[in-house]
Design an enzyme around this catalytic site. Structure first.
Site, short mmCIF file in Angstrom:
data_model
loop_
_atom_site.label_atom_id
_atom_site.label_comp_id
_atom_site.label_asym_id
_atom_site.label_seq_id
_atom_site.Cartn_x
_atom_site.Cartn_y
_atom_site.Cartn_z
N ASP A 1 36.54 42.88 48.54
CA ASP A 1 37.83 42.66 49.19
C ASP A 1 38.52 43.98 49.55
O ASP A 1 39.64 44.23 49.15
CB ASP A 1 38.69 41.83 48.22
N GLU B 1 33.06 41.99 38.95
CA GLU B 1 32.93 40.59 39.34
C GLU B 1 31.58 40.24 39.97
O GLU B 1 31.53 39.67 41.07
CB GLU B 1 34.07 40.20 40.28
N TYR C 1 43.41 35.12 38.09
CA TYR C 1 44.52 34.99 39.06
C TYR C 1 45.15 33.61 38.94
O TYR C 1 45.19 32.83 39.90
CB TYR C 1 43.99 35.25 40.48
N GLU D 1 42.42 42.63 35.65
CA GLU D 1 43.12 42.37 36.91
C GLU D 1 43.99 41.13 36.73
O GLU D 1 43.58 40.17 36.07
CB GLU D 1 42.16 42.06 38.07
C1 BDP Z 1 39.47 40.28 42.51
C2 BDP Z 1 38.66 41.48 42.99
C3 BDP Z 1 39.49 42.45 43.81
C4 BDP Z 1 40.30 41.67 44.84
C5 BDP Z 1 41.24 40.74 44.09
C6 BDP Z 1 42.13 39.94 45.03
O1 BDP Z 1 38.08 42.16 41.90
O2 BDP Z 1 38.65 43.40 44.43
O3 BDP Z 1 41.00 42.49 45.72
O4 BDP Z 1 40.45 39.83 43.38
O5 BDP Z 1 41.70 38.87 45.46
O6 BDP Z 1 38.69 39.18 42.36
O7 BDP Z 1 43.22 40.39 45.36
#
Ligand code: BDP
Length: 660
Positions: A206, A450, A503, A539
């Site tokens: 991404d 990932e 997320y 993250e």
């Molecule tokens: C994670 C990835 C990261 C993405 C992020 C996103 O590790 O590189 O930019 O999600 O979706 O899964 O913002």
């Protein structure tokens, strides 16, 4: 590979487990010294993208044989920078294939006429696959966009009548299932929908695949008998710092080595002789992370002096390496630096900003570090590739702890787990450890981000890559970052620290922040139950368009980002009392991605904009990080006075050290 690769993947032969690097030769950062000179080749280079259908016109017409300007139009291209965003031609932005860079350099006579001087061309980063010629002669080839490579060009520049040299670098940004990161080229053959020969490059990561000469290109000299590499590890025994060193010399077997360790005032605290040994520093100043101790980031200087006998008499080489004395260890629940529990409160980054793309830039670097310190961040992960060496040097100097990540991002397809990929990944880890092994700031290696680590071949793949990395560097823990759940992840058994991305209430349960606390708690408890290893939330975050406001919060507003973070923080505050050892926000700043309906001019999960201005969440995080620092630091009373009296930030900041 678009245009076809002129070279082939370097495949390692037998691996040398448990011993020093299998790669030949060192990669010491070029520094001036009484025996060495360096010359940066930054500025304007001549540039041409090969837009021919097969992208091979440059090879067919041998563009390296003559000055590029004699063979067609060229444009000025700044180095370092990505080539994508500096032009006005949209085709260049999305170009896939070979581009050509060229620069003519006049060399000083003392470089070209002294046969005991070695002249080296170093390319800090060429993304992705590079071929290099000097005066039309092929001198180097390198696969991989994020690590330096070199060519010894002494004989070339010392034999001709000319003291000038023409450096030509062809770079191909095509990614394959076996590159790191991987990618695929997709041809669209339906001519009712696409023009003839139409193809696109697809990736499973991404961020925008910026390309070009991203970091300094330079020439430097050494004597012909020279210090090729230095490997330092440190330990502490009841306050005495132990500095173990090993020095590798090239050019002669007849030499003497002397080393001295200097403190920050220039006083000699220890000395030794020979290619390897241990220096002992009673009452050593340890290298501590930022905000963990009143004197963070203490650096000694290891001065190495080589004296060799050559046909011309005695020659010397000098190299000085910064050394931080510190230890790193991992227990079932803790990450220890110098024997004390360390909590990562920091960020993930990208080397990305405006029109320079991923081009190295000093003002940006200094701004980013000032922001990190303003934020009270003590750590970052080099998501998702190794950063410039100058970044690592600043981490050493400022005490910013680094999880040093390889470009193993987007390992998704089954082909990306085959032997060709595996061998390349091992080689990349060798290059990364070779370059970054002496940085005290680096406390852990991350081999990937990932991957599809639930696929069957992932078990052997990650077992092998992690074991190899540990063999290269037994002094640091190794991890990879996962988003697979604890029951299905086949790579997790091999890591020292579990790093999890999630997320909640962003990529699912849109808008329902009430689910975050329960889902995050479950995530941590399941991982800990299976593995009993410390966990980092590597993250979490939410896309946020600076200036969008909605209350009650809606997705993409600054309020939503803040609230989402606070829900995460509530759980993190419970679990950091147990086994959670860190939290790294995604992301430090907004960054560019491929175009898609999911991305509005890039990924907007930054707490700073791409121009490095704060969104509301930056202030929230700042309060939190300084509060955590307040709770976790050592030498608290001295720290209070340091932060309140001497910190560059105190005039603006409130009293982060009051317990009220
Ligand atoms: C994670 C990835 C990261 C993405 C992020 C996103 O590790 O590189 O930019 O999600 O979706 O899964 O913002």
């Amino acid at each position: 590979m678009a245009g076809g690769a002129a070279g082939r993947w370097a495949v390692l032969g037998a691996l040398v487990w448990g011993c020093a690097l299998a790669l030949q030769g060192g990669m010491l950062y070029p520094r001036d010294s009484p025996s060495r000179e360096r010359r940066e080749l930054g500025g304007l280079w001549s540039f041409r993208a090969d837009f021919s259908d097969n992208r091979r016109q440059g090879f067919e017409q041998q563009w390296y044989r003559r000055p590029l300007r004699e063979l067609g139009p060229t444009m000025d291209m700044p180095v370092p920078s990505s080539f994508n965003d500096v032009g006005q031609d949209g085709r260049l932005r999305s170009f896939v294939g070979w581009v050509w860079y060229e620069r003519e350099v006049i060399l000083p006579q003392r470089w070209t006429q002294d046969l005991y001087t070695r002249v080296v061309l170093r390319i800090g980063s060429a993304h992705y696959h590079a071929l290099v010629w000097v005066n039309g002669i092929h001198v180097a080839e390198h696969e991989g966009g994020h690590l330096p490579f070199e060519a010894d060009i002494s004989r070339l520049v010392q034999t001709g009548p000319l003291s000038s040299c023409r450096i030509t670098i062809a770079i191909n940004n095509t990614l394959t299932p076996h590159t790191l990161p991987p990618g695929t080229i997709q041809y669209q053959k339906d001519t009712s929908k696409y023009p003839k020969g139409y193809f696109v490059q697809n990736t499973d990561f991404d961020f925008f695949n910026y390309a070009g000469l991203h970091r300094p290109v330079l020439l430097y000299t050494t004597p012909t008998t020279y210090i090729d590499d230095i490997a330092v590890t440190t330990d502490v025994d009841q306050g005495t710092g132990l500095v173990n060193y090993q020095i590798f010399v090239q050019g002669s077997d007849h030499f003497e080595l002397k080393v001295r360790l200097l403190d920050e005032d220039g006083g000699v605290v220890a000395q030794g002789t020979g290619a390897q040994g241990q220096l002992q520093v009673p009452s050593a100043h340890l290298w501590w992370p930022y905000l963990m101790h009143e004197h963070p980031a203490y650096l000694y200087a290891l001065e190495v002096r080589l004296t060799a006998q050559t046909a011309a008499g005695s020659t010397s080489d000098f190299y000085t390496l910064p050394v931080g004395i510190r230890t790193v260890a991992v227990t079932k629940r803790q990450f220890l630096i110098n024997g004390k529990p360390f909590y990562f409160h920091g960020v993930n980054k990208h080397e990305d900003a405006d029109i320079r793309g991923k081009g190295f830039d000093w003002p940006l670097l200094v701004k980013d570090f000032n922001l990190l310190r303003w934020l009270g961040a003590n750590a970052f992960r080099t998501s998702h590739y190794p950063y410039a060496e100058e970044v690592m040097q600043l981490c050493d100097r400022y005490g910013i702890v680094v999880i040093d990540e390889s470009p193993g991002v987007g390992i998704v397809l089954p082909e990306s787990y085959d032997n060709v990929s595996l061998h390349h990944h091992l080689e990349v880890m060798e290059e990364l450890v070779r370059r970054d092994k002496n940085h005290p700031a680096v406390v852990m290696w991350s081999v990937a981000n990932e991957p599809t680590s639930f696929l069957e071949p992932a078990a052997y793949y990650f077992k092998t890559v992690i074991a190899h990395t540990k063999a290269l560097d037994p002094s640091r823990p190794v991890t990879f970052v996962t988003r697979v759940d604890s029951a299905s992840d086949l790579g997790a058994p091999y890591v020292d620290v579990i790093c999890v991305n999630s997320y909640y209430s962003w990529y699912h349960d849109y808008g329902h922040m009430e689910v975050i606390q329960v889902q995050l708690t479950t995530q941590f408890e399941k991982w800990y139950q299976v593995y009993q290893k410390p966990i980092i939330q590597s993250e979490y975050g939410a896309d946020t368009i600076a200036g969008f406001h909605q209350d009650p919060p809606l997705m993409f507003s600054e309020e939503y980002q803040k609230d989402l973070l606070e829900h995460y923080h509530w759980v993190l505050d419970q679990k950091r009392k147990e086994y959670v050892v860190g939290e790294l926000i995604w992301n430090f700043a907004d960054f560019m991605t491929d175009q898609s309906p999911m991305r509005a001019l890039g990924n907007k999960k930054g707490i700073f904009t791409r121009q490095r201005q704060p969104k509301s969440a930056a202030f929230l995080l700042r309060d939190r990080y300084w509060k955590i620092a307040n709770e976790t630091m050592y030498h608290l009373s001295a720290m209070k006075s340091w932060c309140l009296g001497n910190s560059p930030f105190t005039s603006k900041s409130k009293n982060y050290f009051s317990t009220a």
